[in-house]
Design a protein around this motif. Structure first.
Motif, PDB file in Angstrom:
ATOM      1  N   GLN A 205     -16.517   4.122 -60.338  1.00 19.08           N
ATOM      2  CA  GLN A 205     -15.726   3.422 -61.349  1.00 19.08           C
ATOM      3  C   GLN A 205     -15.485   4.285 -62.573  1.00 19.08           C
ATOM      4  O   GLN A 205     -16.237   5.203 -62.851  1.00 19.08           O
ATOM      5  CB  GLN A 205     -16.405   2.119 -61.766  1.00 19.08           C
ATOM      6  CG  GLN A 205     -17.653   2.305 -62.593  1.00 19.08           C
ATOM      7  CD  GLN A 205     -18.248   0.988 -63.029  1.00 19.08           C
ATOM      8  OE1 GLN A 205     -17.761  -0.079 -62.701  1.00 19.08           O
ATOM      9  NE2 GLN A 205     -19.323   1.043 -63.787  1.00 19.08           N
TER      10      GLN A 205
ATOM     11  N   VAL B 252     -14.471   3.404 -66.656  1.00 19.14           N
ATOM     12  CA  VAL B 252     -14.261   2.355 -67.657  1.00 19.14           C
ATOM     13  C   VAL B 252     -13.570   3.003 -68.854  1.00 19.14           C
ATOM     14  O   VAL B 252     -14.064   3.989 -69.405  1.00 19.14           O
ATOM     15  CB  VAL B 252     -15.597   1.705 -68.072  1.00 19.14           C
ATOM     16  CG1 VAL B 252     -15.355   0.637 -69.137  1.00 19.14           C
ATOM     17  CG2 VAL B 252     -16.302   1.106 -66.866  1.00 19.14           C
TER      18      VAL B 252
ATOM     19  N   SER C 182      -8.539  -0.332 -73.231  1.00 17.88           N
ATOM     20  CA  SER C 182      -7.248  -0.843 -72.742  1.00 17.88           C
ATOM     21  C   SER C 182      -6.082   0.078 -73.063  1.00 17.88           C
ATOM     22  O   SER C 182      -5.226   0.323 -72.222  1.00 17.88           O
ATOM     23  CB  SER C 182      -6.985  -2.235 -73.327  1.00 17.88           C
ATOM     24  OG  SER C 182      -7.967  -3.126 -72.880  1.00 17.88           O
TER      25      SER C 182
ATOM     26  N   VAL D 260      -9.389  -3.612 -63.040  1.00 22.97           N
ATOM     27  CA  VAL D 260      -9.846  -4.920 -63.507  1.00 22.97           C
ATOM     28  C   VAL D 260      -9.829  -4.939 -65.032  1.00 22.97           C
ATOM     29  O   VAL D 260     -10.544  -4.161 -65.668  1.00 22.97           O
ATOM     30  CB  VAL D 260     -11.283  -5.202 -62.997  1.00 22.97           C
ATOM     31  CG1 VAL D 260     -11.762  -6.558 -63.476  1.00 22.97           C
ATOM     32  CG2 VAL D 260     -11.359  -5.080 -61.497  1.00 22.97           C
ATOM     33  N   PRO D 261      -9.009  -5.822 -65.634  1.00 28.25           N
ATOM     34  CA  PRO D 261      -9.025  -5.945 -67.093  1.00 28.25           C
ATOM     35  C   PRO D 261     -10.256  -6.734 -67.539  1.00 28.25           C
ATOM     36  O   PRO D 261     -10.595  -7.746 -66.937  1.00 28.25           O
ATOM     37  CB  PRO D 261      -7.734  -6.703 -67.409  1.00 28.25           C
ATOM     38  CG  PRO D 261      -7.359  -7.394 -66.144  1.00 28.25           C
ATOM     39  CD  PRO D 261      -7.985  -6.650 -65.016  1.00 28.25           C
ATOM     40  N   GLU D 262     -10.923  -6.231 -68.553  1.00 26.63           N
ATOM     41  CA  GLU D 262     -12.101  -6.895 -69.116  1.00 26.63           C
ATOM     42  C   GLU D 262     -12.044  -6.753 -70.628  1.00 26.63           C
ATOM     43  O   GLU D 262     -12.008  -5.645 -71.134  1.00 26.63           O
ATOM     44  CB  GLU D 262     -13.391  -6.270 -68.593  1.00 26.63           C
ATOM     45  CG  GLU D 262     -13.587  -6.396 -67.102  1.00 26.63           C
ATOM     46  CD  GLU D 262     -14.878  -5.746 -66.640  1.00 26.63           C
ATOM     47  OE1 GLU D 262     -15.489  -4.982 -67.401  1.00 26.63           O
ATOM     48  OE2 GLU D 262     -15.268  -6.020 -65.505  1.00 26.63           O
ATOM     49  N   ASP D 263     -12.069  -7.866 -71.329  1.00 26.77           N
ATOM     50  CA  ASP D 263     -12.038  -7.879 -72.790  1.00 26.77           C
ATOM     51  C   ASP D 263     -11.119  -6.787 -73.344  1.00 26.77           C
ATOM     52  O   ASP D 263      -9.922  -6.884 -73.253  1.00 26.77           O
ATOM     53  CB  ASP D 263     -13.442  -7.775 -73.380  1.00 26.77           C
ATOM     54  CG  ASP D 263     -14.279  -9.007 -73.057  1.00 26.77           C
ATOM     55  OD1 ASP D 263     -13.699 -10.106 -72.973  1.00 26.77           O
ATOM     56  OD2 ASP D 263     -15.488  -8.863 -72.856  1.00 26.77           O
TER      57      ASP D 263
ATOM     58  N   HIS E 258     -11.204  -3.450 -72.435  1.00 22.68           N
ATOM     59  CA  HIS E 258     -11.178  -2.245 -71.610  1.00 22.68           C
ATOM     60  C   HIS E 258     -10.778  -2.584 -70.175  1.00 22.68           C
ATOM     61  O   HIS E 258     -10.677  -3.740 -69.801  1.00 22.68           O
ATOM     62  CB  HIS E 258     -12.532  -1.524 -71.647  1.00 22.68           C
ATOM     63  CG  HIS E 258     -13.680  -2.315 -71.097  1.00 22.68           C
ATOM     64  ND1 HIS E 258     -14.390  -3.213 -71.849  1.00 22.68           N
ATOM     65  CD2 HIS E 258     -14.227  -2.348 -69.860  1.00 22.68           C
ATOM     66  CE1 HIS E 258     -15.340  -3.759 -71.098  1.00 22.68           C
ATOM     67  NE2 HIS E 258     -15.252  -3.249 -69.887  1.00 22.68           N
ATOM     68  N   TYR E 259     -10.506  -1.519 -69.422  1.00 22.85           N
ATOM     69  CA  TYR E 259     -10.192  -1.639 -68.000  1.00 22.85           C
ATOM     70  C   TYR E 259     -11.292  -0.959 -67.205  1.00 22.85           C
ATOM     71  O   TYR E 259     -11.811   0.082 -67.609  1.00 22.85           O
ATOM     72  CB  TYR E 259      -8.874  -0.946 -67.647  1.00 22.85           C
ATOM     73  CG  TYR E 259      -7.643  -1.715 -68.023  1.00 22.85           C
ATOM     74  CD1 TYR E 259      -7.251  -2.820 -67.284  1.00 22.85           C
ATOM     75  CD2 TYR E 259      -6.863  -1.327 -69.092  1.00 22.85           C
ATOM     76  CE1 TYR E 259      -6.104  -3.525 -67.611  1.00 22.85           C
ATOM     77  CE2 TYR E 259      -5.715  -2.028 -69.432  1.00 22.85           C
ATOM     78  CZ  TYR E 259      -5.344  -3.125 -68.681  1.00 22.85           C
ATOM     79  OH  TYR E 259      -4.219  -3.826 -69.007  1.00 22.85           O
ATOM     80  N   ARG E 260     -11.600  -1.528 -66.063  1.00 20.29           N
ATOM     81  CA  ARG E 260     -12.542  -0.937 -65.126  1.00 20.29           C
ATOM     82  C   ARG E 260     -11.736  -0.566 -63.878  1.00 20.29           C
ATOM     83  O   ARG E 260     -11.128  -1.422 -63.245  1.00 20.29           O
ATOM     84  CB  ARG E 260     -13.634  -1.948 -64.786  1.00 20.29           C
ATOM     85  CG  ARG E 260     -14.747  -1.415 -63.936  1.00 20.29           C
ATOM     86  CD  ARG E 260     -15.834  -2.472 -63.744  1.00 20.29           C
ATOM     87  NE  ARG E 260     -16.327  -3.000 -65.003  1.00 20.29           N
ATOM     88  CZ  ARG E 260     -17.315  -2.475 -65.724  1.00 20.29           C
ATOM     89  NH1 ARG E 260     -17.913  -1.397 -65.293  1.00 20.29           N
ATOM     90  NH2 ARG E 260     -17.688  -3.025 -66.856  1.00 20.29           N
TER      91      ARG E 260
END
Length: 66
Positions: A12, A14, A17, A36-39, A41-43
């Motif tokens: 992965q 991280v 964004s 995968v969008p998270e808060d 940032h993107y993973r």
């Protein structure tokens, strides 16, 4: 037994964004990865080979990897 942290780092990336701005679609179409969008940032998740290639692509496009 493999170190879980090392395995995670090889499967992965991280990023904040804004780092993928304008590149997300190309990453998803060129490489077999899941973004995968998270808060804030993107993973980017994929096999070690795909993550390595995606990381090289990002670096060539001016994205600093952690």
């Amino acid at each position: 037994m493999p170190d879980p942290t090392r395995l995670r780092d090889s499967t992965q990336i991280v990023l904040p964004s804004q780092a993928l701005e304008g590149l997300r679609e190309e990453i998803e179409s060129r490489f077999v990865v899941t973004v995968v969008p998270e808060d804030e940032h993107y993973r980017i998740i994929g096999s070690p080979v795909e993550i390595k290639d995606a990381g090289e692509f990002l670096t060539r496009n001016g994205v600093r990897l952690p």
